[in-house]
Design an enzyme around this catalytic site. Structure first.
Site, mmCIF file in Angstrom:
data_model
loop_
_atom_site.group_PDB
_atom_site.id
_atom_site.type_symbol
_atom_site.label_atom_id
_atom_site.label_comp_id
_atom_site.label_asym_id
_atom_site.label_seq_id
_atom_site.Cartn_x
_atom_site.Cartn_y
_atom_site.Cartn_z
ATOM 1 N N HIS A 128 -3.256 25.871 7.628
ATOM 2 C CA HIS A 128 -1.816 25.665 7.409
ATOM 3 C C HIS A 128 -0.980 26.846 7.884
ATOM 4 C CE1 HIS A 128 -2.197 27.563 3.263
ATOM 5 N NE2 HIS A 128 -0.959 27.915 3.521
ATOM 6 N N ASP A 153 -9.552 24.771 5.036
ATOM 7 C CA ASP A 153 -8.239 25.258 5.469
ATOM 8 C C ASP A 153 -8.357 26.551 6.286
ATOM 9 O OD1 ASP A 153 -5.560 25.803 5.763
ATOM 10 O OD2 ASP A 153 -5.036 25.437 3.665
ATOM 11 N N SER A 179 -1.880 33.317 1.694
ATOM 12 C CA SER A 179 -2.614 32.329 2.465
ATOM 13 C C SER A 179 -3.266 33.008 3.649
ATOM 14 C CB SER A 179 -1.683 31.232 2.965
ATOM 15 O OG SER A 179 -1.541 30.269 1.970
HETATM 16 N N1 ARG Z 1 -0.040 25.033 -1.697
HETATM 17 C C1 ARG Z 1 -0.498 25.841 -0.592
HETATM 18 C C2 ARG Z 1 0.490 26.959 -0.341
HETATM 19 O O1 ARG Z 1 1.471 27.152 -0.382
HETATM 20 C C3 ARG Z 1 -0.783 25.072 0.651
HETATM 21 C C4 ARG Z 1 0.384 24.483 1.355
HETATM 22 C C5 ARG Z 1 0.049 23.703 2.585
HETATM 23 N N2 ARG Z 1 -0.572 22.424 2.296
HETATM 24 C C6 ARG Z 1 0.098 21.284 1.992
HETATM 25 N N3 ARG Z 1 -0.567 20.203 1.691
HETATM 26 N N4 ARG Z 1 1.408 21.206 1.995
HETATM 27 O O2 ARG Z 1 1.517 27.160 -0.346
HETATM 28 N N1 GLU Z 2 -0.605 28.249 0.150
HETATM 29 C C1 GLU Z 2 0.024 29.489 -0.217
HETATM 30 C C2 GLU Z 2 0.449 30.272 0.997
HETATM 31 O O1 GLU Z 2 1.073 29.966 1.840
HETATM 32 C C3 GLU Z 2 -0.863 30.305 -1.061
HETATM 33 C C4 GLU Z 2 -0.900 29.675 -2.354
HETATM 34 C C5 GLU Z 2 -0.102 30.430 -3.369
HETATM 35 O O2 GLU Z 2 1.116 30.287 -3.462
HETATM 36 O O3 GLU Z 2 -0.798 31.164 -4.087
HETATM 37 O O4 GLU Z 2 0.705 31.360 1.136
#
Ligand code: ARG
Ligand code: GLU
Length: 724
Positions: free
Chosen positions: A87, A223, A651
């Site tokens: 991502h 990921d 991330s």
């Molecule tokens: N929650 C994770 C992070 O912030 C992954 C985000 C990307 N994945 C998604 N399904 N939107 O932020």
């Molecule tokens: N998916 C998040 C990122 O972009 C990391 C998850 C979190 O917020 O801890 O940085």
């Protein structure tokens, strides 16, 4: 003592021992020796603080990069190979994808350096060293002077410090406030601008589970993606040039095939974005009771509309998938954050701390809690209106989100003439093209009608612009859907072809056409109300709050002297550490820390856009064709949980074992624990990492990219075997 009580108190003591080991904090690498090393080693770390961060020898930090300024990455070979999340690489992978050559869908593995794909604009930044410059920055300031005076002295000092350095094009010195402005640290950075795409699994692996699984465990997402840093002839940073060479790093992370088990030490090294760990209770009350619910409700409404249309039409689903994911990401996070703050009694903890504080704080700092209550009371309506405006007009209603760019073209013409306009237009045009490519005016119109109505119904009338006011609606005998219909019919902005024609006209005509457009006038009306009646008063209160927060931080450090303080995250390099650990989010539920490839098949839904599985992966799993990547159970671990304190920006951060080897890649947190940004709680805050063995398994067995594996250093620290 009654037997039951005895058991309970033993349990509490155990639980507290556990808490002492838990991973609260995102620590500055330069203070690890002083503050953390002993604890880290007690928890199972075999290396020293000097092995993690050193300016005398190569150390782990030399393998860590800020990836594109928004994620973290790590170097995993002596030829500059960089690992980060799928991502994080997403938009670059997408930019190389077309219908005929769809890297997102099919994955991509460069077979040689010459097949690696350039990414204009993408960069990675190394931290060369970190310095405490608090004394120099704060020289001449004191707590009695006005906020403005203090800031102007600091600004002068900052400029003087920065002016003292001679930098090359690729070096920088970045100075940031820490502990709410009580301390300042300087970062020497080195940036590499030639970063090429090397490999990515198909989306059905890299984004497996998509929004349904986002923020939750058990997780089965691979990921990750691979990039490579290229450098000039002498290994120096360089802008993209075909003849650049793979970069030789000072350090690259070996990868452990032994992995970790429940209870093992882990650490996460990266660039966490923002946390607010030291807020007073009124701020947390506002988040729980006002701001999070408001933002959640707005996105609830718009996501429902998008979902309805996406389900009805496959074309719409493609157009809106990425937008939907990004809106849903924080929508889901805010719900989790609010739930977690309530379920862990975050407010009670704050109240107790504040009572203790008021009892013990030095005289000059006692009054702060009361003062916070007043200022947060004053800012409340503006904070709410500000979130309402930004969620409604700058985020969810797509055409209004673009209006700022259209307005800048108009302004350029009006302030600097036709030439300025003509110069600016080519900069904005590709952006508009991208916007219209995935834009469906009829959906946006529906969102507009729903959200403007909600805005007016939810806020005080002084925050409502004339063109949405009751009076205006009555006079024109319209409801909000009719207003939307009227604007979207009459305006040119939602119509791509018309707008492109307008951009081919003489600047004078184009600007006149835009300015006379009813959507433009609507936007100007709302935006100027926002600037004057919402953001101006908000900012003047916020400056006061920031100043109080600085004193409160200082006050806490003076009052509770034995506590260890870590500075809130601010996108600078940090180390978090903890242990591999499951968690129990609610009655009778306990998550084990590891998921395995068999779980992928449990979730498999053929043809589904979230849970489809590539044919080849199914075969590999069915045949247990796991090579050297299986763990003791004979299966490949996919994701695992730890108590490391992380946030957005982490991330792509490496998960590192006690020996300094890579064991995984951080990419998410568990939903119940997302309140860790405000109130870390060891019982339910867990970060989610993809296991390095799954990453290697996919590269090798699915991607057939054995040459990439050969480039890495694979180790078995538990059985002491090294292999290239
Ligand atoms: N929650 C994770 C992070 O912030 C992954 C985000 C990307 N994945 C998604 N399904 N939107 O932020
Ligand atoms: N998916 C998040 C990122 O972009 C990391 C998850 C979190 O917020 O801890 O940085």
């Amino acid at each position: 003592m009654h037997n039951y009580l005895k058991t309970v108190s033993v349990f509490i003591i155990l639980a507290m021992a556990n808490v002492a080991y838990a991973g609260n904090g995102m620590w500055l690498p330069i203070f690890l020796k002083l503050l953390n090393e002993a604890e880290m080693q007690e928890m199972g770390m075999k290396i020293s603080a000097e092995d993690i961060y050193s300016t005398n020898k190569s150390s782990l930090k030399d393998a860590i990069v800020h990836f594109g300024g928004f994620c973290t990455g790590e170097v995993i070979s002596d030829q500059g190979l960089v690992l980060t999340n799928h991502h994080c690489g997403y938009s670059n992978i997408q930019s190389h994808s077309s219908v005929d050559n769809n890297l997102l869908k099919d994955g991509f593995w460069a077979k040689s350096h010459s097949e690696e794909l350039a990414n204009p604009g993408l960069f990675v930044t190394f931290i060369e060293s970190i310095e405490d410059v608090s004394k120099k920055v704060l020289e001449g300031t004191n707590d009695k002077m006005s906020i403005k005076k203090r800031q102007s002295i600091i600004d002068k000092n900052l400029a003087a410090i920065k002016g003292g350095y001679r930098l090359t094009e690729f070096q920088d010195v970045v100075i940031r406030p820490f502990y709410n402005g009580n301390q300042y640290f300087l970062f020497h950075t080195l940036t590499y601008n030639d970063v090429r795409l090397v490999g990515t699994p198909p989306e059905s692996i890299g984004k497996f589970g998509a929004d349904t699984d986002n923020w939750v465990f058990p997780r089965h997402t691979g990921d990750f993606s691979l990039f490579r840093i290229y450098a000039g002839p002498n290994n120096e940073p360089a802008n993209f040039a075909k003849e650049n060479k793979p970069f030789t790093p000072k350090h690259s992370l070996p990868i452990s095939l032994d992995g970790v088990e429940e209870g093992d030490f882990t650490m996460v090294f990266g660039f966490p974005g923002r946390t607010n760990q030291y807020l007073p209770s009124p701020a947390v009350e506002q988040t729980i009771n006002s701001l999070n619910p408001a933002k959640i409700e707005i996105r609830d409404k718009s996501l429902k509309i998008l979902d309805k249309h996406m389900r009805a039409d496959a074309g719409i689903r493609l157009k809106y998938a990425s937008k939907f994911a990004s809106l849903a990401n924080y929508w889901k996070k805010w719900i989790g954050e609010r739930t977690g703050l309530i379920s862990t009694g975050a407010l009670k903890k704050k109240y107790d701390l504040e009572a203790e504080y008021e009892k013990n704080a030095p005289k000059d700092y006692k009054y702060l809690v009361q003062e916070f209550k007043e200022v947060y009371g004053e800012i409340a309506p503006y904070a709410l209106a500000r979130d309402f405006y930004s969620e409604t007009a700058s985020r969810n209603i797509e055409i209004l989100r673009q209006m700022g760019s259209f307005k800048r073209l108009v302004t350029a013409y009006e302030e600097n003439g036709a030439e300025a306009y003509t110069k600016l237009l080519p900069k904005y045009k590709p952006r508009f093209e991208r916007f219209y490519k995935n834009y469906e005016p009829s959906i946006d119109q529906e969102v507009f009608g729903t959200l403007t109505k909600h805005y007016v119904e939810s806020l005080d009338s002084k925050f409502v612009p004339t063109s949405l006011s009751d009076e205006y609606m009555r006079k024109n005998q319209m409801d909000y859907d009719q207003l939307a219909n009227d604007l979207y019919t009459k305006s040119n902005f939602p119509k791509k072809d018309v707008m492109m024609r307008i951009f081919s006209m003489e600047p004078e005509v184009a600007v006149k056409t835009m300015k006379e457009d009813p959507m433009y006038q609507f936007y100007i009306d709302w935006n100027s109300l926002y600037i004057n009646k919402i953001s101006a008063p908000y900012n003047s209160h916020k400056i006061q709050i920031d100043s109080l927060q600085r004193l409160y931080m200082k006050g806490q450090m003076l009052t509770f002297k034995d506590k260890r303080y870590w500075p809130d995250a601010n996108s600078t390099m940090r180390v978090s550490y903890g242990k591999v650990n499951g968690y129990a989010p609610r009655d009778a539920v306990r998550y084990l820390p590891f998921s395995h490839v068999e779980g992928i098949m449990e979730k498999y839904v053929p043809g589904d856009y979230e849970f489809d599985v590539p044919e080849k992966l199914i075969t590999l799993i069915e045949n247990k064709d796991f090579g050297q990547y299986a763990d003791k159970t004979g299966s490949v671990p996919v994701c695992f949980l730890g108590t490391n304190h992380t946030t957005g920006g982490n991330s792509g951060s490496p998960a590192i074992d006690g020996y300094g080897n890579l064991i995984g890649l951080n990419f998410d947190r568990v939903w119940e624990g997302t309140m860790s940004d405000i109130n870390y709680d060891a019982s339910i805050c867990r970060n989610i990492m993809v296991d390095a063995r799954y990453v290697l398994f996919i590269i090798d067995k699915l991607g057939g990219a054995r040459h990439l594996i050969d480039e890495m250093e694979l180790v078995r620290p538990k059985s002491n075997i090294r292999r290239r």
